[in-house]
Design an enzyme around this catalytic site. Structure first.
Site, PDB file in Angstrom:
ATOM      1  CB  CYS A 116     -25.595  -9.849 -18.397  1.00 31.54           C
ATOM      2  SG  CYS A 116     -24.956  -9.773 -20.083  1.00 31.54           S
ATOM      3  CB  CYS A 137     -20.980  -8.821 -18.812  1.00 32.93           C
ATOM      4  SG  CYS A 137     -21.933 -10.122 -18.063  1.00 32.93           S
ATOM      5  CB  CYS A 152     -24.092 -14.013 -20.707  1.00 28.30           C
ATOM      6  SG  CYS A 152     -23.630 -13.141 -19.196  1.00 28.30           S
ATOM      7  CB  CYS A 177     -20.217 -11.216 -21.427  1.00 29.14           C
ATOM      8  SG  CYS A 177     -21.925 -11.012 -21.925  1.00 29.14           S
ATOM      9  N   GLY A 186       0.792  -1.227   0.000  1.00 32.22           N
ATOM     10  CA  GLY A 186       0.000   0.000   0.000  1.00 32.22           C
ATOM     11  C   GLY A 186       0.824   1.276   0.000  1.00 32.22           C
TER      12      GLY A 186
END
Lengths: 355, 282, 258
Positions: B240, B265, B243, B271, B31
């Site tokens: 979606c 998606c 899909c 997808c 970080g």
């Protein structure tokens, strides 16, 4: 429908082909040559050299052509090329007091040892369009460039003999190389000068102007402005010799600014410094003003809360390749971030409608 | 000067080494933003130069590279970056998340869970999570050094007071390894939980801002919140329409002049895989 | 190290160039005690306050602070993180200008609640409740919790700053002319408020002012400073009613008696 989102590859190819076509322009007109650019658009080439920080007139001209004359785009091309070059050695600092000057003026002294020399300047031209045939009475003097091999002492050194201007003391510290390590704040003058020397001309010009209009104020006189050729020398330690590896053109501006002094110290003038590769006079002057403004702390001046005194503000935003990239990156798709904002606004609105 | 030759992956080996050192330092202090000497790349700053430099420094001949932008392999900038690496490395590229060893991404984490030995490389515009609370770099470095992290919660407090919600929807700040507050780059907050305890190496490159940071595999990454206003990984409340996925982040597409829209998606590879599964195992 | 005082300053000297701002100052403050430091501008009182609160490093001398658990720290060589930790927990600093002590772009509630968040409070509801309670304590209607400081008058802003400083119930507060910029009518109310809260929470306070009226109202003990020296000190009423040093006499005689 979804297919419309696909096809990025094809779209890019089309764009590149079109770009190439439009860059060439009307094919009935002959293609511009690199040497025409380097010979006839010299100041564009100089700006590319200065802000691209690579002294190579031919590459700069090539970049100018490839970029359709967009200088920042050309500078970008040079920068990306420059960064891939290996570092074989480090030259000695250039010595501008040994410069073969094609222009040298002082605004502070009427007559100076070595003389004032206007050189090839726009300064006293009348800004009237020539007409399509170009200037009348072209006088060719091939000796002009090399005519001045005179001794030209630095004006500020002459002032310094009387102690009237602050000394330039070499701290003997190895300066950081801002292209090889990232700048940390607070920074050093050496780092600032490097950043300013490759900074965007327009940005520096605006900042310098602001100091003259009251956002800060450093009351500068141009002690000396010189443009000309300097030798780039390198020591070969194995052979114990120094050789000249190149000769480059630089513009140097030294300003004489408001004096400081205290009960302990006699009043004396202070300095601002601008040094830029190529003939870039406007930039060198601007740089000197900005350099001087950034020195407020070192010279014990008060902070007036103006942009030119804030080194983080100036140095973080002066590079046009960084600026242009980030400003223009908002052209890239942000569907995802925008979508998440959209969800949030809808959620907040539905909450508000319920309340 | 007819054809200029470049090193494998564009950067010279010396530069790659210095970048790898920064990456290693970043992995050692999860970080923490490591300053590095960012180079000018052949793409503009702000277009992924940080990620590209990190990828350049990590990529080897036997790697398989995937590049996504907004979750898609085929958005213009993803194509451009993938083509760049094809040109300067000749490595295999893929759209399949499973096959990739290195994934360079802008603004998304793939839906398919990553595994060990994969490297996810984020393009980061603003590495400093406190930048919009404090413009000065000198001051923000002090904030991190002294762990004066209260002001991030102060910002979240103000959000809730004003809007009833934490109104940060992307680039949602995270606490890495219980230590440094970091910017996840502008991924939607939906993706934040994927950063936590991820088996892959996560590297973050900010070219213009000259910073690299990192999250080693299996590191704790939590999104900042209040106990009574817990973090929520939200997405559009829809499925979606291609899909049928219910668990993926969705893009909204305007499909006609009347403002009609559909949800699909954002991760195009996910997808596509779902669609193939449907075709072969109906 | 054992000490009963909450803060102990020994032989503190601080100069700026040729000017000696504080010369061999020794000062003790006990828990719950309010000490006033008076003097004209340039007397060194603000420099003393800044040395005591770690903002300046003295040239010589020590500043010891004792926390609740009897842990004693030397403020003169404390690390910055430790100093900031003290500022968040055991100490507070009330500035003359509320703008220096408040975040002007953050709501009243956020300003007051910030310290709670800084020390790790992560419950929005609790933070907000505490901020609202403190608004009421400083006599501001808690319905104004989401307003920005700029919506409040100068006196109200000072109240906000007091609430912001006291919410973590520090053991010691430093005040620099806390009513300096306010109307006389508002001053008295703010001073009353400070007195009430400081007594209620049993907070020690060091208050720097040029105004003997402020000292008379608030301080248990007073120190008179001139040219970097303490010229007189004692119980406030004694010093003000029977000043010994010529300079104190001058100060006292120059107040208009009401």
């Amino acid at each position: 429908m979804y297919v419309a989102v696909k096809g990025g590859e094809k779209a890019i190819k089309n764009a590149h082909d079109w770009l190439a076509q439009i860059r060439r322009g009307n094919t009935k007109i002959s293609e511009i040559k690199i040497n025409q650019l380097s010979e006839q658009l010299t100041l564009s080439v100089d700006r590319i050299i200065s802000e691209g920080s690579l002294f190579d007139r031919e590459l700069a001209a090539l970049a100018l052509k490839q970029s359709r004359g967009d200088l920042i785009e050309a500078i970008f091309l040079i920068r990306t090329f420059r960064t891939t070059l290996p570092r074989l050695a480090t030259s000695k600092p250039i010595n501008t007091s040994k410069m073969i000057c094609k222009r040298r003026i002082s605004a502070t002294f009427k007559d100076i040892p070595g003389g004032q020399n206007l050189g090839p300047t726009f300064d006293y031209t009348h800004r009237l369009l020539d007409g399509l045939k170009g200037p009348k009475n072209l006088v060719i003097d091939t000796e002009r460039d090399r005519a001045e091999d005179l001794d030209m002492p630095k004006i500020l050194d002459l002032l310094n003999k009387e102690g009237l201007i602050e000394d330039q003391i070499d701290t003997l510290e190895e300066p950081i190389d801002i292209t090889r390590s990232s700048i940390q704040y607070p920074t050093t003058r050496a780092a600032r000068l490097q950043a300013l020397s490759r900074a965007d001309e327009g940005f520096l010009l605006g900042l310098a102007y602001s100091t003259q209009r009251g956002y800060g104020g450093t009351h500068a006189f141009i002690g000396e402005l010189r443009i000309g050729l300097v030798a780039v020398n390198m020591e070969i330690p194995e052979l114990e010799i120094t050789i000249t590896v190149a000769e480059i053109e630089v513009t140097e501006c030294e300003t004489i600014n408001q004096f400081t002094g205290s009960k302990k110290e006699l009043a004396k003038f202070t300095r601002g410094y601008g040094l830029v590769m190529g003939q870039c006079e406007r930039k060198a002057i601007s740089m000197a003003l900005v350099d001087r403004a950034l020195r407020w702390k070192e010279l014990g001046e008060s902070y007036q809360n103006v942009p030119t005194q804030n080194e983080e503000f100036v140095i973080s935003h002066c590079d046009n390749i960084q600026s242009t990239g980030f400003v223009e990156h908002i052209k890239l798709p942000h569907y995802v971030d925008f979508q998440s904002e959209l969800e949030l606004v809808r959620k907040i609105r539905s909450q508000q409608m319920k309340d | 000067m007819d054809e200029l030759k470049y090193n494998f992956a564009y950067l010279d080996e010396q530069t790659k080494k210095t970048i790898r050192r920064a990456i290693l330092k970043g992995l050692s202090i999860p970080g923490y933003q490591v300053p590095f000497s960012s180079r000018e790349m052949p793409m503009p700053y702000g277009w992924g130069t940080g990620g590209i430099q990190v990828t350049s420094s990590c990529i080897k001949q036997d790697d398989t590279l995937k590049v996504i932008d907004q979750g898609s392999d085929d958005t213009t900038n993803a194509v451009s970056i993938r083509n760049f690496f094809k040109r300067v490395t000749n490595v295999q590229t893929t759209e399949d998340t499973n096959k990739a060893t290195i994934i360079q991404t802008r603004h998304r984490i793939p839906e398919i869970p990553l595994v060990e030995k994969q490297i996810l490389i984020y393009q980061v515009p603003t590495p400093e999570p406190f930048r919009f609370l404090e413009p000065s770099e000198f001051e923000t470095r002090k904030i991190h050094a002294l762990k004066e992290y209260g002001i991030m919660h102060l910002k979240l407090y103000e959000d809730i007071s004003k809007n009833g919600h934490i109104s940060t929807s992307y680039n949602y700040p995270v606490l890495v390894d219980d230590n440094y507050i970091s910017a996840p780059s502008p991924i939607p907050k939906f993706d934040n939980p994927k950063m936590n305890n991820n088996p892959a190496i996560q590297l973050f490159g900010a070219g213009r801002e000259q910073r690299i940071y990192a999250i080693p595999p299996y590191t704790k990454v939590i999104s900042l919140d209040f106990e009574d206003y817990p973090f929520e990984a939200t997405k559009a409340n829809a499925v979606c329409q291609l899909c049928g996925a219910t668990d993926s982040y969705l893009d909204e597409i305007i499909i006609d002049n009347a403002g009609g829209r559909m949800f699909v998606c954002s991760d195009t590879n996910y997808c596509q895989n779902n669609l193939l599964k449907k075709i072969y195992n109906p | 190290m054992n000490m009963n005082e909450i803060i102990k300053i020994t032989d503190l000297t601080k100069s700026f160039g040729n000017i000696i701002a504080c010369s061999s100052i020794t000062l003790e403050v006990y828990p719950g005690e309010i000490v006033g430091i008076v003097g004209e501008s340039g007397s060194g009182k603000t420099t003393l306050l800044k040395c005591a609160s770690g903002l300046y490093k003295p040239d010589s001398g020590e500043v010891f602070f004792r926390s609740d658990d009897n842990y004693v720290q030397n403020i003169c060589n404390i690390s910055e993180p430790d100093l900031r930790q003290l500022m968040r927990t055991d100490w507070s600093f009330i500035h003359q200008n509320p703008r220096d002590g408040l975040r002007m772009n953050i709501s009243a509630g956020g300003n007051i609640g910030e310290k709670l968040m800084a020390i790790g409070n992560r419950h929005y509801g609790n933070i907000r409740e505490a901020a609202a309670a403190w608004l009421e304590k400083v006599e501001i209607d808690s319905s104004r919790i989401d307003e920005l400081p700029s919506n409040f008058s100068g006196g109200m802003q000072q109240r906000l700053q007091i609430a912001r400083c006291l919410i973590t119930e520090p053991k010691l507060i430093y005040m620099d002319e806390p009513t300096g910029g306010l109307d006389v009518s508002v001053q008295a109310k703010i001073l009353d408020l400070i007195k009430k809260l400081v007594e209620e929470l049993n907070i020690a306070a060091v208050i720097v002012t040029h105004d003997l009226g402020v000292v008379r109202l608030l301080a248990d003990r007073v120190l008179v400073m001139k040219d970097g020296h303490i010229v007189e000190q004692g119980i406030t009423d004694q010093v003000l009613d029977d000043p010994h040093h010529a300079y104190t006499q001058l100060l006292v005689s120059s107040i208009i008696q009401v």
